[in-house]
Design a protein around this motif. Structure first.
Motif, PDB file in Angstrom:
ATOM      1  N   LEU A  50       6.033  -2.245 -10.523  1.00  0.00           N
ATOM      2  CA  LEU A  50       6.346  -1.220 -11.616  1.00  0.00           C
ATOM      3  C   LEU A  50       5.411  -0.152 -11.457  1.00  0.00           C
ATOM      4  O   LEU A  50       4.374   0.026 -10.912  1.00  0.00           O
ATOM      5  CB  LEU A  50       5.869  -1.890 -12.859  1.00  0.00           C
ATOM      6  CG  LEU A  50       6.740  -3.191 -13.365  1.00  0.00           C
ATOM      7  CD1 LEU A  50       5.916  -3.983 -14.300  1.00  0.00           C
ATOM      8  CD2 LEU A  50       7.843  -2.727 -14.347  1.00  0.00           C
ATOM      9  N   GLU A  51       5.993   1.022 -11.877  1.00  0.00           N
ATOM     10  CA  GLU A  51       5.224   2.428 -11.646  1.00  0.00           C
ATOM     11  C   GLU A  51       5.252   3.262 -12.886  1.00  0.00           C
ATOM     12  O   GLU A  51       5.803   4.379 -12.897  1.00  0.00           O
ATOM     13  CB  GLU A  51       5.683   3.213 -10.367  1.00  0.00           C
ATOM     14  CG  GLU A  51       5.641   2.574  -8.971  1.00  0.00           C
ATOM     15  CD  GLU A  51       6.144   3.805  -8.035  1.00  0.00           C
ATOM     16  OE1 GLU A  51       7.345   3.650  -8.078  1.00  0.00           O
ATOM     17  OE2 GLU A  51       5.359   3.989  -7.108  1.00  0.00           O
ATOM     18  N   THR A  52       5.505   2.492 -14.012  1.00  0.00           N
ATOM     19  CA  THR A  52       5.803   3.260 -15.408  1.00  0.00           C
ATOM     20  C   THR A  52       4.674   3.657 -16.008  1.00  0.00           C
ATOM     21  O   THR A  52       3.214   3.293 -15.590  1.00  0.00           O
ATOM     22  CB  THR A  52       6.529   1.997 -16.218  1.00  0.00           C
ATOM     23  OG1 THR A  52       5.397   0.881 -16.331  1.00  0.00           O
ATOM     24  CG2 THR A  52       7.582   1.404 -15.798  1.00  0.00           C
ATOM     25  N   VAL A  76       0.986  -1.089  -0.004  1.00  0.00           N
ATOM     26  CA  VAL A  76      -0.018  -0.006   0.245  1.00  0.00           C
ATOM     27  C   VAL A  76       0.993   1.190  -0.100  1.00  0.00           C
ATOM     28  O   VAL A  76       1.939   1.133   0.489  1.00  0.00           O
ATOM     29  CB  VAL A  76      -0.797   0.048   1.216  1.00  0.00           C
ATOM     30  CG1 VAL A  76      -1.915   1.282   1.183  1.00  0.00           C
ATOM     31  CG2 VAL A  76      -1.758  -1.177   1.258  1.00  0.00           C
ATOM     32  N   HIS A  77       0.523   2.311  -0.873  1.00  0.00           N
ATOM     33  CA  HIS A  77       1.248   3.421  -0.748  1.00  0.00           C
ATOM     34  C   HIS A  77       0.648   4.618  -0.395  1.00  0.00           C
ATOM     35  O   HIS A  77      -0.554   4.673  -0.598  1.00  0.00           O
ATOM     36  CB  HIS A  77       1.789   3.808  -2.184  1.00  0.00           C
ATOM     37  CG  HIS A  77       2.832   4.693  -2.591  1.00  0.00           C
ATOM     38  ND1 HIS A  77       2.754   6.039  -2.076  1.00  0.00           N
ATOM     39  CD2 HIS A  77       3.953   4.521  -3.314  1.00  0.00           C
ATOM     40  CE1 HIS A  77       3.911   6.558  -2.366  1.00  0.00           C
ATOM     41  NE2 HIS A  77       4.756   5.810  -3.127  1.00  0.00           N
ATOM     42  N   ALA A  78       1.155   5.515   0.478  1.00  0.00           N
ATOM     43  CA  ALA A  78       0.552   6.530   1.277  1.00  0.00           C
ATOM     44  C   ALA A  78       0.534   7.627   0.244  1.00  0.00           C
ATOM     45  O   ALA A  78       1.322   7.713  -0.724  1.00  0.00           O
ATOM     46  CB  ALA A  78       1.261   7.110   2.459  1.00  0.00           C
ATOM     47  N   LEU A 133      10.126   3.537   3.653  1.00  0.00           N
ATOM     48  CA  LEU A 133      10.700   4.788   3.435  1.00  0.00           C
ATOM     49  C   LEU A 133      11.273   4.669   2.152  1.00  0.00           C
ATOM     50  O   LEU A 133      12.101   4.096   1.781  1.00  0.00           O
ATOM     51  CB  LEU A 133      11.690   5.380   4.415  1.00  0.00           C
ATOM     52  CG  LEU A 133      11.129   5.508   5.787  1.00  0.00           C
ATOM     53  CD1 LEU A 133      12.365   5.741   6.773  1.00  0.00           C
ATOM     54  CD2 LEU A 133       9.929   6.531   6.170  1.00  0.00           C
ATOM     55  N   GLU A 134      10.616   5.569   1.294  1.00  0.00           N
ATOM     56  CA  GLU A 134      10.888   5.478  -0.288  1.00  0.00           C
ATOM     57  C   GLU A 134      12.081   6.220  -0.653  1.00  0.00           C
ATOM     58  O   GLU A 134      12.333   7.349  -0.037  1.00  0.00           O
ATOM     59  CB  GLU A 134       9.781   5.864  -1.161  1.00  0.00           C
ATOM     60  CG  GLU A 134      10.371   5.743  -2.485  1.00  0.00           C
ATOM     61  CD  GLU A 134       9.148   5.471  -3.488  1.00  0.00           C
ATOM     62  OE1 GLU A 134       7.780   5.451  -3.116  1.00  0.00           O
ATOM     63  OE2 GLU A 134       9.332   5.524  -4.914  1.00  0.00           O
ATOM     64  N   THR A 135      13.308   5.687  -1.155  1.00  0.00           N
ATOM     65  CA  THR A 135      14.364   6.303  -1.583  1.00  0.00           C
ATOM     66  C   THR A 135      13.879   7.402  -2.764  1.00  0.00           C
ATOM     67  O   THR A 135      13.380   7.050  -3.600  1.00  0.00           O
ATOM     68  CB  THR A 135      15.367   5.585  -2.330  1.00  0.00           C
ATOM     69  OG1 THR A 135      15.010   4.784  -3.402  1.00  0.00           O
ATOM     70  CG2 THR A 135      15.989   4.522  -1.260  1.00  0.00           C
ATOM     71  N   VAL A 195      10.925  -3.244  -3.875  1.00  0.00           N
ATOM     72  CA  VAL A 195      11.621  -2.484  -4.737  1.00  0.00           C
ATOM     73  C   VAL A 195      10.862  -1.825  -6.119  1.00  0.00           C
ATOM     74  O   VAL A 195       9.837  -2.597  -6.518  1.00  0.00           O
ATOM     75  CB  VAL A 195      12.700  -3.355  -5.591  1.00  0.00           C
ATOM     76  CG1 VAL A 195      13.436  -2.481  -6.471  1.00  0.00           C
ATOM     77  CG2 VAL A 195      13.572  -3.892  -4.491  1.00  0.00           C
ATOM     78  N   HIS A 196      10.722  -0.385  -6.140  1.00  0.00           N
ATOM     79  CA  HIS A 196      10.065  -0.124  -7.191  1.00  0.00           C
ATOM     80  C   HIS A 196      10.927  -0.155  -8.749  1.00  0.00           C
ATOM     81  O   HIS A 196      11.954   0.323  -8.776  1.00  0.00           O
ATOM     82  CB  HIS A 196       9.430   1.682  -7.162  1.00  0.00           C
ATOM     83  CG  HIS A 196       8.608   1.579  -6.262  1.00  0.00           C
ATOM     84  ND1 HIS A 196       8.023   2.791  -5.535  1.00  0.00           N
ATOM     85  CD2 HIS A 196       7.741   0.653  -5.695  1.00  0.00           C
ATOM     86  CE1 HIS A 196       7.057   2.534  -4.773  1.00  0.00           C
ATOM     87  NE2 HIS A 196       6.691   1.183  -4.868  1.00  0.00           N
ATOM     88  N   ILE A 197      10.258  -0.894  -9.550  1.00  0.00           N
ATOM     89  CA  ILE A 197      11.060  -0.882 -10.821  1.00  0.00           C
ATOM     90  C   ILE A 197      10.631  -0.212 -11.953  1.00  0.00           C
ATOM     91  O   ILE A 197       9.532   0.010 -12.570  1.00  0.00           O
ATOM     92  CB  ILE A 197      10.867  -2.487 -11.580  1.00  0.00           C
ATOM     93  CG1 ILE A 197      11.135  -3.416 -10.272  1.00  0.00           C
ATOM     94  CG2 ILE A 197      11.494  -2.864 -12.704  1.00  0.00           C
ATOM     95  CD1 ILE A 197      12.685  -3.512 -10.182  1.00  0.00           C
ATOM     96  N   LEU A 207       6.029   5.053   2.207  1.00  0.00           N
ATOM     97  CA  LEU A 207       5.558   6.546   2.412  1.00  0.00           C
ATOM     98  C   LEU A 207       7.127   7.450   1.880  1.00  0.00           C
ATOM     99  O   LEU A 207       8.448   6.776   1.963  1.00  0.00           O
ATOM    100  CB  LEU A 207       5.833   6.817   3.928  1.00  0.00           C
ATOM    101  CG  LEU A 207       5.651   8.216   4.544  1.00  0.00           C
ATOM    102  CD1 LEU A 207       4.343   8.624   4.096  1.00  0.00           C
ATOM    103  CD2 LEU A 207       6.189   8.188   6.042  1.00  0.00           C
ATOM    104  N   HIS A 208       6.640   8.526   1.057  1.00  0.00           N
ATOM    105  CA  HIS A 208       7.817   9.369   0.740  1.00  0.00           C
ATOM    106  C   HIS A 208       8.219  10.150   2.063  1.00  0.00           C
ATOM    107  O   HIS A 208       7.476  10.675   2.738  1.00  0.00           O
ATOM    108  CB  HIS A 208       7.245  10.210  -0.280  1.00  0.00           C
ATOM    109  CG  HIS A 208       6.976   9.629  -1.596  1.00  0.00           C
ATOM    110  ND1 HIS A 208       6.459  10.381  -2.704  1.00  0.00           N
ATOM    111  CD2 HIS A 208       7.020   8.382  -1.922  1.00  0.00           C
ATOM    112  CE1 HIS A 208       6.200   9.531  -3.814  1.00  0.00           C
ATOM    113  NE2 HIS A 208       6.668   8.342  -3.313  1.00  0.00           N
ATOM    114  N   PRO A 209       9.567  10.017   2.407  1.00  0.00           N
ATOM    115  CA  PRO A 209       9.830  10.601   3.705  1.00  0.00           C
ATOM    116  C   PRO A 209       9.532  12.108   3.757  1.00  0.00           C
ATOM    117  O   PRO A 209       8.895  12.313   5.017  1.00  0.00           O
ATOM    118  CB  PRO A 209      11.256  10.509   3.839  1.00  0.00           C
ATOM    119  CG  PRO A 209      11.817   9.230   2.831  1.00  0.00           C
ATOM    120  CD  PRO A 209      10.683   9.422   1.712  1.00  0.00           C
TER     121      PRO A 209
HETATM  122 FE    FE Z   1       6.368   6.605  -4.414  1.00  0.00          FE
END
Ligand code: FE
Ligand code: FE
Ligand code: ZN
Length: 297
Positions: free
Chosen positions: A262-264, A72-74, A149-151, A217-219, A113-115
């Motif tokens: 994937l978030e392409t 799940v993505h915030a 926490l997403e890079t 991992v987001h590819i 989460l995006h920091p």
């Molecule tokens: Fe993100």
């Protein structure tokens, strides 16, 4: 050989919600997927009672998926790094407490989460504010859901763009066992890392943060060269990273059990995921694969 947990971002929308998302994932040949609990851009959320959760979880299990691998993505608007507008910080905390409860009630176990962003106050100020925010959230939510926490790419005033910054947050938080990391290939390239050196990246990640903290991992390929700090995702093989490097991440033995998402971008209003997932599964690049999507209207 372990199972490949590979999927993509899927829109969870009315009227079928989770059931619709699972069916979409199945139609792409995915073995996992990532959802937002509502629109990515805002924090308006429907009660989860209306989201067909039980039915959706039963369906995904039936399809061989694992709730532990669902992501799940915030929403993007949360900024725990904001020290300028107390409201933004407070709203972020309140939202995240409710979001973690939702993720828990859905039977899932991780929230990306995006920091945050420093909005002009400098990275160190934001990192300390994020720690404060996470402590407030994690002392009150009452779940064991982990925050990944997403890079970040380094667009605007984003923080969490180096492994050291992410490590700083984890080290200073009072609930480090609740924190993990989401590594985004487009973002680390934008932040200046040489993604083509996959082993080097993973070794560096392991020594600075620890691979045991890597939860997802987001590819994504990237429209821009290394260090661009733009955060523009591209379809596999159509960007500056290239198919082979991305496939190396997907199949890397050190990332065996970790879900890859994937978030392409969509092509011509159509999702590219069935094709992208198939190419990654077979580790086989199909030249001009996007043509088929580009010509249909
Ligand atoms: Fe993100
Ligand atoms: Fe991402
Ligand atoms: Zn991005």
């Amino acid at each position: 050989m372990s199972k490949l947990w590979l999927g993509c971002h899927i829109d969870m929308s009315s009227p079928h919600y989770l059931v619709g998302a699972v069916n979409t994932a199945i139609s792409y040949g995915a073995t996992t997927f990532m959802i937002y609990t509502g629109a990515p851009q805002n924090s308006i959320r429907k009660p989860i009672e209306s989201m067909h959760i039980e039915e959706g979880v039963a369906l995904l299990r039936q399809a061989g998926m694992d709730p532990k691998k669902i992501v799940v993505h915030a929403p993007y608007i949360i900024n725990l790094g904001n020290t300028v507008k107390p409201d933004t910080f407070a709203i972020g905390i309140e939202f995240l407490i409710r979001e973690l409860k939702r993720v828990d009630a859905m039977g899932f176990s991780m929230l990306v989460l995006h920091p945050g962003a420093h909005v002009g106050m400098g990275s160190q100020t934001a990192l300390d504010q994020i720690v404060k925010g996470l402590d407030a959230v994690l002392s009150q939510d009452g779940t064991s859901v982990r925050i990944a926490l997403e890079t970040m790419a380094g667009k605007g005033t984003e923080v969490g763009i180096t492994f050291e910054e992410i490590r700083y947050i984890i080290d200073h938080c009072a609930y480090p066992h609740r924190l993990g990391v989401c590594l985004d290939t487009c973002h680390i390239s934008d932040a200046g890392y040489d993604v083509s050196d996959v082993d080097g990246i993973l070794t560096s990640f392991d020594s600075i943060i620890g691979l045991d903290r890597l939860l997802v991992v987001h590819i994504n390929d990237s429209k821009n060269p290394r260090g661009a700090r733009k955060d523009r995702h591209e379809n596999l093989g159509y960007g500056e990273i290239g198919f082979q490097t991305l496939s190396t991440f997907v199949h890397h033995p050190r990332l065996g059990e970790i879900p890859k998402i994937l978030e392409t971008p969509w092509v011509n209003d159509q999702p590219p995921y069935r094709q992208e997932i198939a190419m990654l599964q077979h580790n086989e690049w199909k030249e001009h694969w996007r043509d088929e999507l580009e010509k249909t209207t």
